[in-house]
Design a protein around this motif. Structure first.
Motif, mmCIF file in Angstrom:
data_model
loop_
_atom_site.group_PDB
_atom_site.id
_atom_site.type_symbol
_atom_site.label_atom_id
_atom_site.label_comp_id
_atom_site.label_asym_id
_atom_site.label_seq_id
_atom_site.Cartn_x
_atom_site.Cartn_y
_atom_site.Cartn_z
ATOM 1 N N ILE A 184 0.679 -1.294 0.221
ATOM 2 C CA ILE A 184 0.107 -0.129 -0.166
ATOM 3 C C ILE A 184 1.137 1.476 0.081
ATOM 4 C CG2 ILE A 184 -1.612 -1.834 1.277
ATOM 5 C CD1 ILE A 184 -0.662 0.884 3.711
ATOM 6 N N HIS A 185 0.106 2.589 -0.287
ATOM 7 C CA HIS A 185 1.243 3.909 -0.371
ATOM 8 C C HIS A 185 0.183 4.874 0.298
ATOM 9 C CE1 HIS A 185 -0.030 3.619 -4.487
ATOM 10 N NE2 HIS A 185 0.249 4.804 -4.459
ATOM 11 N N LEU A 186 1.008 5.189 0.901
ATOM 12 C CA LEU A 186 -0.009 6.818 1.822
ATOM 13 C C LEU A 186 0.685 8.018 0.664
ATOM 14 C CD1 LEU A 186 -0.301 6.466 5.852
ATOM 15 C CD2 LEU A 186 -1.917 5.860 3.398
ATOM 16 N N ALA A 187 0.128 9.232 0.176
ATOM 17 C CA ALA A 187 0.513 10.310 0.176
ATOM 18 C C ALA A 187 0.558 11.801 0.613
ATOM 19 C CB ALA A 187 0.549 11.111 -1.827
ATOM 20 N N LEU A 188 1.359 11.942 1.159
ATOM 21 C CA LEU A 188 1.011 12.794 1.857
ATOM 22 C C LEU A 188 1.049 14.295 1.216
ATOM 23 C CD1 LEU A 188 4.259 12.545 4.816
ATOM 24 C CD2 LEU A 188 1.481 12.048 4.737
ATOM 25 N N GLY A 189 -0.035 14.956 1.604
ATOM 26 C CA GLY A 189 -0.003 16.438 -0.284
ATOM 27 C C GLY A 189 -1.327 16.342 0.409
ATOM 28 N N ARG A 190 -1.068 16.860 -1.355
ATOM 29 C CA ARG A 190 -2.039 17.253 -3.152
ATOM 30 C C ARG A 190 -2.943 16.138 -2.577
ATOM 31 N NH1 ARG A 190 0.535 18.281 -6.237
ATOM 32 N NH2 ARG A 190 0.510 16.606 -7.423
ATOM 33 N N SER A 191 -4.503 15.692 -2.942
ATOM 34 C CA SER A 191 -5.285 15.182 -3.590
ATOM 35 C C SER A 191 -5.498 15.261 -4.138
ATOM 36 C CB SER A 191 -6.385 15.733 -3.070
ATOM 37 O OG SER A 191 -6.066 15.032 -1.157
ATOM 38 N N TYR A 192 -6.060 13.746 -5.004
ATOM 39 C CA TYR A 192 -6.805 13.897 -6.384
ATOM 40 C C TYR A 192 -8.026 14.073 -6.570
ATOM 41 C CZ TYR A 192 -1.900 12.645 -8.195
ATOM 42 O OH TYR A 192 -0.422 11.745 -8.775
ATOM 43 N N PRO A 193 -8.652 16.034 -7.375
ATOM 44 C CA PRO A 193 -9.979 15.753 -6.606
ATOM 45 C C PRO A 193 -10.700 15.281 -7.542
ATOM 46 C CG PRO A 193 -9.109 17.422 -7.732
ATOM 47 C CD PRO A 193 -7.734 16.803 -7.734
ATOM 48 N N GLU A 194 -10.435 14.512 -8.634
ATOM 49 C CA GLU A 194 -11.778 13.036 -9.048
ATOM 50 C C GLU A 194 -11.636 12.296 -7.589
ATOM 51 O OE1 GLU A 194 -7.469 12.839 -11.607
ATOM 52 O OE2 GLU A 194 -8.326 14.689 -10.593
ATOM 53 N N SER A 195 -11.012 12.026 -7.065
ATOM 54 C CA SER A 195 -11.240 10.945 -5.880
ATOM 55 C C SER A 195 -11.380 11.412 -4.588
ATOM 56 C CB SER A 195 -9.960 10.100 -5.726
ATOM 57 O OG SER A 195 -9.443 11.148 -4.478
ATOM 58 N N GLY A 196 -12.193 12.547 -4.556
ATOM 59 C CA GLY A 196 -13.438 12.867 -3.858
ATOM 60 C C GLY A 196 -12.070 13.336 -2.574
ATOM 61 N N GLY A 197 -10.738 13.485 -3.045
ATOM 62 C CA GLY A 197 -9.613 14.033 -1.576
ATOM 63 C C GLY A 197 -9.967 15.302 -2.204
ATOM 64 N N VAL A 227 5.552 4.520 0.658
ATOM 65 C CA VAL A 227 5.316 2.957 0.121
ATOM 66 C C VAL A 227 5.604 1.862 1.656
ATOM 67 C CG1 VAL A 227 5.450 0.882 -1.063
ATOM 68 C CG2 VAL A 227 5.692 2.965 -2.309
ATOM 69 N N CYS A 228 4.173 1.129 2.228
ATOM 70 C CA CYS A 228 4.670 0.257 2.694
ATOM 71 C C CYS A 228 4.262 -1.227 2.904
ATOM 72 C CB CYS A 228 3.260 0.664 3.791
ATOM 73 S SG CYS A 228 3.437 -0.316 5.838
ATOM 74 N N ASP A 229 5.393 -1.942 3.035
ATOM 75 C CA ASP A 229 5.533 -3.888 2.344
ATOM 76 C C ASP A 229 4.748 -4.425 3.383
ATOM 77 O OD1 ASP A 229 5.984 -5.723 1.305
ATOM 78 O OD2 ASP A 229 8.060 -4.717 1.413
ATOM 79 N N LEU A 230 3.666 -4.405 2.921
ATOM 80 C CA LEU A 230 3.019 -5.529 3.780
ATOM 81 C C LEU A 230 2.822 -6.662 3.240
ATOM 82 C CD1 LEU A 230 -0.246 -3.874 3.728
ATOM 83 C CD2 LEU A 230 1.627 -3.478 5.730
ATOM 84 N N ARG A 231 3.500 -7.494 2.861
ATOM 85 C CA ARG A 231 3.685 -8.993 1.511
ATOM 86 C C ARG A 231 4.114 -9.947 2.774
ATOM 87 N NH1 ARG A 231 7.463 -7.537 -3.571
ATOM 88 N NH2 ARG A 231 7.980 -5.949 -1.792
ATOM 89 N N GLU A 232 4.983 -9.196 3.535
ATOM 90 C CA GLU A 232 5.923 -10.930 4.462
ATOM 91 C C GLU A 232 5.311 -10.505 5.673
ATOM 92 O OE1 GLU A 232 8.433 -12.947 3.908
ATOM 93 O OE2 GLU A 232 8.426 -11.939 1.656
ATOM 94 N N GLN A 233 4.481 -9.399 5.983
ATOM 95 C CA GLN A 233 4.064 -9.435 7.492
ATOM 96 C C GLN A 233 2.688 -8.231 7.550
ATOM 97 O OE1 GLN A 233 6.025 -8.758 10.529
ATOM 98 N NE2 GLN A 233 4.424 -7.616 12.061
ATOM 99 N N GLY A 234 1.833 -8.256 7.080
ATOM 100 C CA GLY A 234 0.832 -7.266 7.382
ATOM 101 C C GLY A 234 -0.841 -7.722 6.486
#
Length: 371
Positions: free
Chosen positions: A321-334, A345-352
């Motif tokens: 998964i990943h998070l972006a700090l800052g500006r939203s994309y308006p089309e996504s409701g942000g 990026v947060c790696d959840l493939r081994e433990q998550g």
């Protein structure tokens, strides 16, 4: 290197005919670095073949570094009328990065870079709005260079193979592969939309956030090449808890490793990094929106299996998964507004795990609905 020439032609066809969907009469801005001329040539050719009107802009890589070091205050606040015109008028925009030195900006004063970024706030907002309303189709990609290969700890030949696998150019019908991914993404999106609470669990990670009344969107080769993610703009005040980003990242040429964030009521209240922590903190202080999440996304490209310190690829790694700090994309409701947009990026493939409204959605890199 005839095999590369053939792949360049195939990549150009995907970019023009699928990613940008160039139609007869479209104004098409093509921008890219000098190292990417061989790909830009094929894109230009392909745009003409489908009836578009290409406008080609070759960018000298050193220009941004020189500008950030030499520009006075008035120049740092100046907005290029060419950029303004493209944002206002063009139907399609392709940008092909081709860096020969990904650390070129590491000695640039980050406050000067932030000031220049702020100057383009209005242009970036207009660009986002036009894209959200389908008035501008855009795509970002990269041409493989020694610098990207070196960051990935690969030879250039191996890196070309990595890129072509990620972009599905090695497949007999790349577009068919992107369309298949699109079908999988739609299945997940149809399930996610209408849900509310997300709980992310992993190594040094226990974070909750809300996606209530927010819309997940698919990235299936139209916005980036390679692509492979679904994303939304989470409720800006909802993030609560901690998250650790073990995969290395960089922003404007500044390498930052092992970022750890703590959120309260949607805002970063504590931030640490194993390297370049001072730079991380300076970016969080650009403006109020920089400390809030503008994007929450799931990576779905299983053709990308290893991190390369290149966010174009790393954020798409299947099962992360990943998070972006800052500006939203308006089309996504942000609704978040900021000069910053920094994907981590947060790696959840081994433990998550990711739970949505109490139901398991992602476990150890596998999507439950797709199994």
């Amino acid at each position: 290197m005839a095999f590369i020439d053939d792949r360049l032609s195939r990549m150009a066809q995907v970019l023009v005919r699928y990613s940008l969907n160039v139609q007869p009469g479209n104004l098409v801005a093509i921008q890219g670095g000098t190292e990417a001329i061989s790909l830009l040539r094929e894109v230009y050719r392909e745009t003409l073949r489908v009836g578009g009107h290409p406008e080609l802009n070759i960018v000298m890589e050193e220009a941004r570094e020189i500008y950030l070091k030499e520009a006075n205050e008035e120049q740092l606040n100046f907005v290029s009328p060419v950029t303004q015109l493209i944002t206002e008028r063009f139907d399609c925009l392709l940008y092909v990065d081709a860096e020969t030195n990904t650390r070129r900006l590491s000695r640039v004063d980050p406050l000067r870079a932030a000031k220049l970024r702020k100057a383009y706030d209005a242009v970036d907002t207009l660009w986002s709005q036009r894209a959200a309303h389908g008035l501008m189709r855009w795509c970002y990609t990269q041409f493989p260079t020694h610098a990207y290969a070196q960051n990935a700890n690969m030879s250039l030949e191996d890196y070309w193979e990595f890129v072509c696998n990620a972009c599905m150019i090695n497949k007999p019908d790349p577009v068919e592969q992107w369309q298949a991914m699109s079908t999988q993404q739609l299945k997940l999106i149809n399930w996610l939309n209408g849900h509310k609470a997300v709980h992310i669990l992993g190594e040094d990670t226990d974070l909750t956030l809300s996606i209530e009344d927010r819309t997940f969107l698919a990235c299936d080769g139209h916005v980036n090449l390679p692509d492979g993610e679904i994303y939304c703009g989470p409720v800006e005040s909802s993030a609560q808890g901690t998250i650790r980003f073990t995969l290395p990242t960089s922003y404007d040429g500044h390498a930052v490793d092992d970022i750890r964030l703590r959120f309260e009521e949607g805002r970063v209240v504590e931030a640490h990094a194993a390297s370049s922590e001072e730079y991380l903190l300076s970016m969080l202080n650009i403006d109020e929106g920089a400390r809030r999440i503008g994007e929450f996304a799931f990576g779905m490209n299983y053709g990308i299996r290893e991190a390369t310190r290149n966010i174009l690829y790393d954020e798409k790694i299947g099962g992360t998964i990943h998070l972006a700090l800052g500006r939203s994309y308006p089309e996504s409701g942000g609704l978040n507004v900021s000069a910053l947009h920094w994907d981590m990026v947060c790696d959840l493939r081994e433990q998550g795990e990711v739970w949505v409204d109490g139901e398991l959605f992602l476990k150890n890199g596998k999507y439950v609905l797709l199994q």
